[in-house]
Write a protein that holds these residues in place. Structure first.
Motif, PDB file in Angstrom:
ATOM      1  N   ASN A  18       0.873   2.744 -21.879  1.00  0.00           N
ATOM      2  CA  ASN A  18       1.541   1.725 -20.992  1.00  0.00           C
ATOM      3  C   ASN A  18       0.653   0.897 -20.081  1.00  0.00           C
ATOM      4  N   LEU A 128       0.979  -4.052  -7.668  1.00  0.00           N
ATOM      5  CA  LEU A 128       2.214  -3.946  -8.416  1.00  0.00           C
ATOM      6  C   LEU A 128       2.322  -2.467  -8.755  1.00  0.00           C
TER       7      LEU A 128
ATOM      8  N   LEU B   6       8.829 -10.111  -5.788  1.00  0.00           N
ATOM      9  CA  LEU B   6       9.713 -10.535  -6.719  1.00  0.00           C
ATOM     10  C   LEU B   6       8.796 -10.120  -8.269  1.00  0.00           C
ATOM     11  N   LEU B   7       7.505 -10.337  -8.027  1.00  0.00           N
ATOM     12  CA  LEU B   7       6.753 -10.031  -9.403  1.00  0.00           C
ATOM     13  C   LEU B   7       6.917  -8.404  -9.505  1.00  0.00           C
ATOM     14  N   LYS B   8       6.817  -7.781  -8.452  1.00  0.00           N
ATOM     15  CA  LYS B   8       7.027  -6.233  -8.505  1.00  0.00           C
ATOM     16  C   LYS B   8       8.144  -5.559  -9.230  1.00  0.00           C
ATOM     17  N   LYS B   9       9.288  -6.484  -8.794  1.00  0.00           N
ATOM     18  CA  LYS B   9      10.539  -6.173  -9.206  1.00  0.00           C
ATOM     19  C   LYS B   9      10.647  -6.280 -10.949  1.00  0.00           C
ATOM     20  N   ASP B  10      10.226  -7.346 -11.181  1.00  0.00           N
ATOM     21  CA  ASP B  10      10.063  -7.699 -12.612  1.00  0.00           C
ATOM     22  C   ASP B  10       9.043  -6.653 -13.420  1.00  0.00           C
ATOM     23  N   TRP B  11       8.038  -6.305 -12.752  1.00  0.00           N
ATOM     24  CA  TRP B  11       6.878  -5.431 -13.363  1.00  0.00           C
ATOM     25  C   TRP B  11       7.641  -4.136 -13.594  1.00  0.00           C
ATOM     26  N   LYS B  12       8.108  -3.498 -12.464  1.00  0.00           N
ATOM     27  CA  LYS B  12       8.846  -2.037 -12.666  1.00  0.00           C
ATOM     28  C   LYS B  12       9.950  -2.380 -13.755  1.00  0.00           C
ATOM     29  N   LYS B  13      10.759  -3.371 -13.752  1.00  0.00           N
ATOM     30  CA  LYS B  13      11.767  -3.477 -14.612  1.00  0.00           C
ATOM     31  C   LYS B  13      11.343  -3.508 -16.246  1.00  0.00           C
ATOM     32  N   ASN B  14      10.215  -4.151 -16.487  1.00  0.00           N
ATOM     33  CA  ASN B  14       9.733  -4.178 -17.585  1.00  0.00           C
ATOM     34  C   ASN B  14       8.538  -3.261 -18.070  1.00  0.00           C
ATOM     35  N   GLU B  15       8.534  -2.265 -17.367  1.00  0.00           N
ATOM     36  CA  GLU B  15       7.464  -1.384 -17.659  1.00  0.00           C
ATOM     37  C   GLU B  15       7.317  -0.626 -18.834  1.00  0.00           C
ATOM     38  N   HIS B  16       8.351  -0.712 -19.433  1.00  0.00           N
ATOM     39  CA  HIS B  16       8.343  -0.158 -20.883  1.00  0.00           C
ATOM     40  C   HIS B  16       8.795  -1.022 -22.134  1.00  0.00           C
ATOM     41  N   SER B  17       8.582  -2.253 -21.830  1.00  0.00           N
ATOM     42  CA  SER B  17       8.885  -3.210 -22.941  1.00  0.00           C
ATOM     43  C   SER B  17       7.728  -3.613 -23.788  1.00  0.00           C
ATOM     44  N   PHE B  18       6.560  -2.860 -23.664  1.00  0.00           N
ATOM     45  CA  PHE B  18       5.528  -3.199 -24.457  1.00  0.00           C
ATOM     46  C   PHE B  18       5.637  -2.679 -26.055  1.00  0.00           C
ATOM     47  N   PRO B  19       4.849  -3.189 -26.992  1.00  0.00           N
ATOM     48  CA  PRO B  19       5.140  -2.738 -28.206  1.00  0.00           C
ATOM     49  C   PRO B  19       4.382  -1.329 -28.362  1.00  0.00           C
TER      50      PRO B  19
END
Lengths: 164, 213
Positions: A18, A128, B6-19
């Motif tokens: 990741n 980040l 705001l970006l960081k919030k999204d960043w953390k939320k989607n941390e495991h959304s990768f293929p």
């Protein structure tokens, strides 16, 4: 011996992939270049792996090598600035607490980050990832003061792009 | 909220959304050096074609054309040349396609399959070249025996002295030796240039086989 080393590398990388995906997310804006950069970083990590002696955590070591690859190696290859429309396909969003306005702003922010230069992207990445300024400065080989100044400049830039 | 947070919030939320990339795929990435070997095969085949074209361009003077005409094989040689270019271009295209497919593959299995395919293509390419050279050589030899004036005068002399048998034996021996040397040198050239690349490709294949087991 060599195949043991390879095995250990592959399994650790698989486990912590990741971190590389995240770097690719900031440095690329479409699926193909995401894959390309991922592969490039993987090869660079493997080349550097014999020097990794487990003093640092694998993730700490990997993100530094990966960032360096993204900054130096990739820049030579891709001369054009990526200003392609942000592609939501690989950067899937969670749509649970859906907030349209915020969602739009986040999209815009990613697009804005893609317009930053490679060093600035590295700074954003470390921000980040909750790295402190000491580590940011250390990783990029600049002073802490310089890192803070750069960070403020980036914040200003992003603000301008998002609220023109 | 500040933009970056705001970006960081999204960043953390989607941390495991990768293929997810599998270990197999990572192995395949590490063994992509095959793609650079195949790229070299592609480049060398082009360079080789250019070299042969240049050689034939500079050696095809008027004398040569006249000889071909007097041997009655001008049309034949021209046909051979055209066919040769078509085949060589097809091979270059195949080399390019092999390079592309190795470059874009992301599984160990298909990488192995592509390596084998590339090796086969190169082997066919070498065989084609050797056979083509052989055919042209034999054509030239036969045409010389039938149409070359000096040659006919010589053979007439020998036959007049009842040494026709000896003469043809000598010619045959000379042809075989010269043919062997000529094809041998070219075969050696291919073995050196492509053989080196093919061996490295095969080593990579063996490593991949170990992984795949």
């Amino acid at each position: 011996m060599n195949s043991n080393l390879e095995q250990s590398f592959v399994s650790q990388l698989e486990q912590h992939q990741n971190i590389i995906h995240k770097i690719c997310r900031l440095y690329t804006s479409d699926e193909d270049s995401h894959k390309d950069l991922f592969q490039e970083i993987t090869i660079q990590l493997w080349k550097a792996f014999p020097q990794f002696r487990g003093e640092a955590k694998f993730t700490t070591w990997a993100y530094r090598v990966a960032l360096n690859t993204a900054i130096t190696l990739y820049r030579k290859k891709v001369k054009t600035v990526n200003t392609i429309e942000f592609d939501g396909k690989i950067h899937k969003f969670n749509h649970e607490d859906y907030n349209y306005e915020e969602e739009e702003q986040i999209k815009l922010l990613y697009k804005a980050v893609h317009q930053l230069n490679d060093i600035e992207k590295a700074l954003v990445f470390m921000y980040l990832e909750d790295k402190d300024y000491t580590e940011i400065a250390d990783t990029l080989g600049i002073s802490e003061v310089n890192a803070r100044v750069k960070m403020n400049r980036i914040k200003g830039k992003l603000k301008k792009i998002v609220n023109p | 909220m500040e933009e970056l947070d705001l970006l960081k919030k999204d960043w953390k939320k989607n941390e495991h959304s990768f293929p997810k990339i599998t270990e197999q795929e990572i192995y395949a990435m590490l063994h992509k050096k095959s793609s650079s070997i195949v790229k070299w095969i592609f480049i060398i085949s082009i360079l080789e074609m250019i070299a042969w074209s240049l050689i034939s361009f500079f050696t095809a003077d008027e004398n040569y054309l006249k000889t071909l005409e007097s041997y009655h094989i001008k049309t034949l040689v021209t046909t051979f040349t055209v066919i040769n270019y078509i085949v060589i271009f097809s091979f270059i295209f195949l080399f390019y396609r092999n390079f592309k497919s190795i470059n874009t593959t992301d599984s160990v299995k298909s990488l192995m399959k592509n390596i084998l395919k590339t090796r086969k293509t190169v082997q066919y390419y070498i065989w084609y070249n050797l056979v083509m050279i052989g055919i042209i050589f034999i054509t030239m030899m036969v045409a010389t025996c039938i149409y070359d004036e000096r040659f006919n005068r010589m053979s007439g002399q020998f036959e007049g002295n009842d040494q026709g048998m000896l003469f043809w034996m000598m010619i045959l021996g000379f042809t075989i030796v010269f043919f062997g040397l000529f094809v041998g040198v070219i075969w050696l050239f291919y073995r050196l240039v492509y053989g080196f690349l093919l061996r490295r490709l095969y080593k990579n294949y063996e490593e991949l086989k170990k992984i795949d087991l």
